[in-house]
Design an enzyme around this catalytic site. Structure first.
Site, PDB file in Angstrom:
ATOM      1  N   HIS A  63     -46.592   7.845  17.377  1.00  0.00           N
ATOM      2  CA  HIS A  63     -45.166   8.126  17.275  1.00  0.00           C
ATOM      3  C   HIS A  63     -44.618   7.348  16.080  1.00  0.00           C
ATOM      4  O   HIS A  63     -44.960   6.188  15.861  1.00  0.00           O
ATOM      5  CB  HIS A  63     -44.463   7.715  18.569  1.00  0.00           C
ATOM      6  CG  HIS A  63     -42.973   7.734  18.455  1.00  0.00           C
ATOM      7  ND1 HIS A  63     -42.293   8.824  17.958  1.00  0.00           N
ATOM      8  CD2 HIS A  63     -42.039   6.798  18.747  1.00  0.00           C
ATOM      9  CE1 HIS A  63     -41.009   8.552  17.963  1.00  0.00           C
ATOM     10  NE2 HIS A  63     -40.816   7.333  18.426  1.00  0.00           N
ATOM     11  N   CYS A  85     -39.338   9.727  23.350  1.00  0.00           N
ATOM     12  CA  CYS A  85     -40.293   9.753  22.228  1.00  0.00           C
ATOM     13  C   CYS A  85     -41.737   9.974  22.685  1.00  0.00           C
ATOM     14  O   CYS A  85     -42.611  10.242  21.860  1.00  0.00           O
ATOM     15  CB  CYS A  85     -40.183   8.478  21.410  1.00  0.00           C
ATOM     16  SG  CYS A  85     -38.515   8.203  20.806  1.00  0.00           S
ATOM     17  N   ASN A 100     -37.425   8.483  12.561  1.00  0.00           N
ATOM     18  CA  ASN A 100     -37.916   8.670  13.923  1.00  0.00           C
ATOM     19  C   ASN A 100     -37.335   9.980  14.471  1.00  0.00           C
ATOM     20  O   ASN A 100     -36.133  10.077  14.711  1.00  0.00           O
ATOM     21  CB  ASN A 100     -37.469   7.472  14.769  1.00  0.00           C
ATOM     22  CG  ASN A 100     -37.929   7.545  16.211  1.00  0.00           C
ATOM     23  OD1 ASN A 100     -38.376   8.581  16.685  1.00  0.00           O
ATOM     24  ND2 ASN A 100     -37.808   6.433  16.911  1.00  0.00           N
TER      25      ASN A 100
HETATM   26  O1  UT7 Z   1     -38.605   5.748  19.274  1.00  0.00           O
HETATM   27  C1  UT7 Z   1     -38.475   4.854  20.321  1.00  0.00           C
HETATM   28  C2  UT7 Z   1     -39.027   3.579  19.965  1.00  0.00           C
HETATM   29  N1  UT7 Z   1     -38.111   2.826  19.129  1.00  0.00           N
HETATM   30  C3  UT7 Z   1     -38.621   1.827  18.437  1.00  0.00           C
HETATM   31  O2  UT7 Z   1     -39.820   1.671  18.431  1.00  0.00           O
HETATM   32  C4  UT7 Z   1     -37.712   0.872  17.723  1.00  0.00           C
HETATM   33  C5  UT7 Z   1     -38.277  -0.510  17.862  1.00  0.00           C
HETATM   34  N2  UT7 Z   1     -37.507  -1.539  17.188  1.00  0.00           N
HETATM   35  C6  UT7 Z   1     -37.452  -1.651  15.863  1.00  0.00           C
HETATM   36  O3  UT7 Z   1     -38.022  -0.855  15.151  1.00  0.00           O
HETATM   37  C7  UT7 Z   1     -36.727  -2.837  15.265  1.00  0.00           C
HETATM   38  O4  UT7 Z   1     -36.424  -3.768  16.281  1.00  0.00           O
HETATM   39  C8  UT7 Z   1     -35.435  -2.454  14.507  1.00  0.00           C
HETATM   40  C9  UT7 Z   1     -35.813  -1.696  13.239  1.00  0.00           C
HETATM   41  C10 UT7 Z   1     -34.563  -1.580  15.389  1.00  0.00           C
HETATM   42  C11 UT7 Z   1     -34.656  -3.706  14.117  1.00  0.00           C
HETATM   43  O5  UT7 Z   1     -35.474  -4.554  13.336  1.00  0.00           O
HETATM   44  P1  UT7 Z   1     -35.493  -6.125  13.597  1.00  0.00           P
HETATM   45  O6  UT7 Z   1     -36.396  -6.699  12.620  1.00  0.00           O
HETATM   46  O7  UT7 Z   1     -35.797  -6.322  15.068  1.00  0.00           O
HETATM   47  O8  UT7 Z   1     -34.005  -6.542  13.241  1.00  0.00           O
HETATM   48  P2  UT7 Z   1     -32.920  -7.254  14.158  1.00  0.00           P
HETATM   49  O9  UT7 Z   1     -32.436  -6.312  15.219  1.00  0.00           O
HETATM   50  O10 UT7 Z   1     -33.455  -8.569  14.601  1.00  0.00           O
HETATM   51  O11 UT7 Z   1     -31.764  -7.484  13.120  1.00  0.00           O
HETATM   52  C12 UT7 Z   1     -31.880  -8.434  12.065  1.00  0.00           C
HETATM   53  C13 UT7 Z   1     -30.614  -8.471  11.265  1.00  0.00           C
HETATM   54  C14 UT7 Z   1     -29.363  -8.649  12.101  1.00  0.00           C
HETATM   55  O12 UT7 Z   1     -28.494  -9.505  11.404  1.00  0.00           O
HETATM   56  P3  UT7 Z   1     -28.342 -11.050  11.817  1.00  0.00           P
HETATM   57  O13 UT7 Z   1     -27.887 -11.021  13.259  1.00  0.00           O
HETATM   58  O14 UT7 Z   1     -29.704 -11.629  11.656  1.00  0.00           O
HETATM   59  O15 UT7 Z   1     -27.313 -11.556  10.871  1.00  0.00           O
HETATM   60  C15 UT7 Z   1     -28.768  -7.264  12.147  1.00  0.00           C
HETATM   61  O16 UT7 Z   1     -27.374  -7.287  12.299  1.00  0.00           O
HETATM   62  O17 UT7 Z   1     -30.448  -7.244  10.560  1.00  0.00           O
HETATM   63  C16 UT7 Z   1     -29.138  -6.732  10.797  1.00  0.00           C
HETATM   64  N3  UT7 Z   1     -29.183  -5.279  10.753  1.00  0.00           N
HETATM   65  C17 UT7 Z   1     -28.973  -4.564   9.638  1.00  0.00           C
HETATM   66  N4  UT7 Z   1     -28.681  -4.908   8.382  1.00  0.00           N
HETATM   67  C18 UT7 Z   1     -28.537  -3.926   7.479  1.00  0.00           C
HETATM   68  C19 UT7 Z   1     -29.463  -4.420  11.775  1.00  0.00           C
HETATM   69  N5  UT7 Z   1     -29.437  -3.161  11.343  1.00  0.00           N
HETATM   70  C20 UT7 Z   1     -29.128  -3.211  10.024  1.00  0.00           C
HETATM   71  C21 UT7 Z   1     -28.965  -2.233   9.025  1.00  0.00           C
HETATM   72  N6  UT7 Z   1     -28.689  -2.642   7.782  1.00  0.00           N
HETATM   73  N7  UT7 Z   1     -29.120  -0.913   9.284  1.00  0.00           N
END
Ligand code: UT7
Length: 325
Positions: free
Chosen positions: A252, A119, A282
Site C-alpha cells: 500500500h 486502505c 495515497n
Molecule cells: O493509508 C493509511 C495509512 N496511513 C499512513 O500510513 C500514514 C502514516 N503516517 C505518516 O505517514 C506520517 O506520520 C505523516 C506523514 C502523517 C506525518 O509525518 P511525521 O514525520 O510523523 O510528522 P509529525 O506528525 O510528527 O509532524 C512533524 C511536524 C509538526 O510540526 P511541529 O509540531 O514539530 O512543529 C507538524 O505540525 O510537521 C508539521 N507538519 C507539516 N508541516 C508542513 C505536519 N504536516 C505538515 C505539512 N506541511 N503538510
C-alpha cells in the site's frame, strides 16, 4: 483437480487533474494553510497526486480501470460472474458502488458488492474473490479498488490533506487449475478505530459528526510497520516460501518511509519494490492495484514471478496476498 484463482489481466485509471506539491501548496496558501514541497517529499515521498473533477465518483474511475483490465484479459463484460469493489468513498451510502460499475459496464445479473476495509480494502476484496473462486461460486471476477479521497479531506488540516489522491485499479481474476494466488492473510483490530477515521454519518436527513478524514499519523505509522512485516511473513509461511522468493513487493502506497522499513525487514531491495506514492499519493484501496497495473504495463512484472501485495489502513485493518503472476 485443485481449483485456484489467477490474475488474467490488470487495469487502472487516474483522473486527469494532477497537482504537484507546489500546486497544492499554492492552493492551500490562499486559505492560510502553510506547507511546502520540501516537507511533503521528506516526510512522505509524495510529489504529486490526482484529484477527480467535480461530479466524478468512484464508480466512474472504477469503470475505466475495469475496462482496461477486461481488455488485458481479453474478456467481454458479459462473461463476468462476480464484481467486488473495495472503496471507502462510495458514490452513495447505498446502493453499492459495485452495482453502479456493473450497470455502467452494461451487464446485469452477476453478484456485485462493495468491501470496506479502507486502505486494506483491495487485499480484502482479492481474498474474498479468491475464496469464492476456489469454492466454485465464481469463474471470472472483477476486483476493483476505487477512491475519491479528495472528497473527504479537510483542506484546512495540513497533516492529512497533502497525503491523499484519487484513482482506481482493477484485476480480472479467473478460476484456474494452476495457482495463481498462493496465499491470503487478512486481519482487523477495532480497538484502533479512532486513529484513522471519518467519524461523520448520515442521520435524520443531515450529516452528524465530522465528515472529513482524521488521522493520528504517528500512531498509524508505528502500527503499520509492525503488521506489514507480520502479514507478509504469514503469507509466505502459508505458501511454504522464504522472503527470497519475492520478485516484487507491492505495498500500500502511504509513505515511502513505511515502504522502506517494510522492505528492509523483509530483506527485499528497494529496486524490487513498486513505488507509486511519489506520483499518486495515497489512493487508499486503489493504491495496490494501481501500482500492480503500472508495473505490469511497463514490463517490470513478468508472468511466473512471485508478487507480495500488502496493505494496512483504517479499522485498523491489514493483510497480504502472495501471487504467482
Ligand atoms: O493509508 C493509511 C495509512 N496511513 C499512513 O500510513 C500514514 C502514516 N503516517 C505518516 O505517514 C506520517 O506520520 C505523516 C506523514 C502523517 C506525518 O509525518 P511525521 O514525520 O510523523 O510528522 P509529525 O506528525 O510528527 O509532524 C512533524 C511536524 C509538526 O510540526 P511541529 O509540531 O514539530 O512543529 C507538524 O505540525 O510537521 C508539521 N507538519 C507539516 N508541516 C508542513 C505536519 N504536516 C505538515 C505539512 N506541511 N503538510
Amino acid at each position: 483437480m485443485s481449483r485456484y484463482s489467477r490474475i488474467a489481466g490488470t487495469g487502472s485509471h487516474l483522473p486527469p487533474r494532477r497537482l504537484s506539491n507546489a500546486d497544492l501548496a499554492a492552493e492551500l496558501a490562499i486559505q492560510g494553510v502553510e506547507t511546502s514541497d520540501e516537507w511533503i517529499v521528506e516526510r512522505t515521498g509524495i510529489r504529486a497526486r490526482h484529484f477527480a473533477a467535480e461530479g466524478v465518483g468512484s464508480s466512474d474511475l472504477a469503470v475505466q480501470a475495469a475496462r482496461h483490465a477486461l481488455e488485458a484479459a481479453s474478456w467481454q463484460a458479459q462473461e463476468l460472474d462476480l464484481i467486488i469493489v473495495a472503496t471507502s468513498t462510495p458514490d452513495m451510502v447505498f446502493p453499492s458502488t459495485a452495482t453502479m460499475v456493473q450497470h455502467k459496464l452494461g451487464i446485469a445479473g452477476c453478484p456485485a458488492f462493495d468491501v470496506q476495509a479502507v486502505c486494506t480494502g483491495f487485499i480484502y476484496a482479492l481474498s474474498v474473490a479468491d475464496a469464492m473462486i476456489r469454492a466454485g461460486s465464481a469463474k471470472k471476477a472483477l476486483v476493483i479498488g476505487a477512491e475519491v479521497f479528495s472528497r473527504i479531506l479537510d483542506f484546512k488540516d495540513r497533516t492529512t490533506c497533502v497525503l491523499f489522491g484519487d484513482g482506481a485499479g482493477a484485476v480480472a481474476l479467473e478460476a484456474s487449475d494452476q495457482p495463481g494466488l498462493l496465499a491470503t492473510d487478512i486481519h482487523a483490530d477495532g480497538k484502533h478505530r479512532d486513529i484513522l477515521c471519518v467519524p461523520g454519518h448520515v442521520s435524520g436527513g443531515s450529516v452528524l459528526g465530522d465528515p472529513v478524514l482524521k488521522m493520528d499519523g504517528q500512531a498509524v505509522f508505528k502500527l503499520a510497520v509492525g503488521v506489514l512485516e507480520e502479514t507478509a511473513r504469514t503469507s509466505l509461511a502459508k505458501a511454504g516460501l522464504q522472503e527470497s522468493a519475492i520478485d516484487w513487493l507491492i505495498p500500500h502506497q502511504a509513505n515511502i518511509r513505511i515502504m522502506q522499513s517494510t522492505a528492509r525487514k523483509l530483506k527485499v531491495p528497494m529496486e524490487k519494490v513498486v513505488v507509486t506514492v511519489d506520483q499518486h499519493g495515497n489512493t487508499s484501496a486503489a493504491s495496490i492495484p494501481l501500482a500492480l497495473d503500472l508495473a505490469v504495463r511497463d514490463g517490470r512484472i513478468q508472468r511466473g514471478q512471485t508478487l507480495m501485495l500488502e496493505g494496512v489502513g483504517g479499522g485498523f485493518t491489514w493483510g497480504s496476498v502472495l501471487v504467482k503472476y
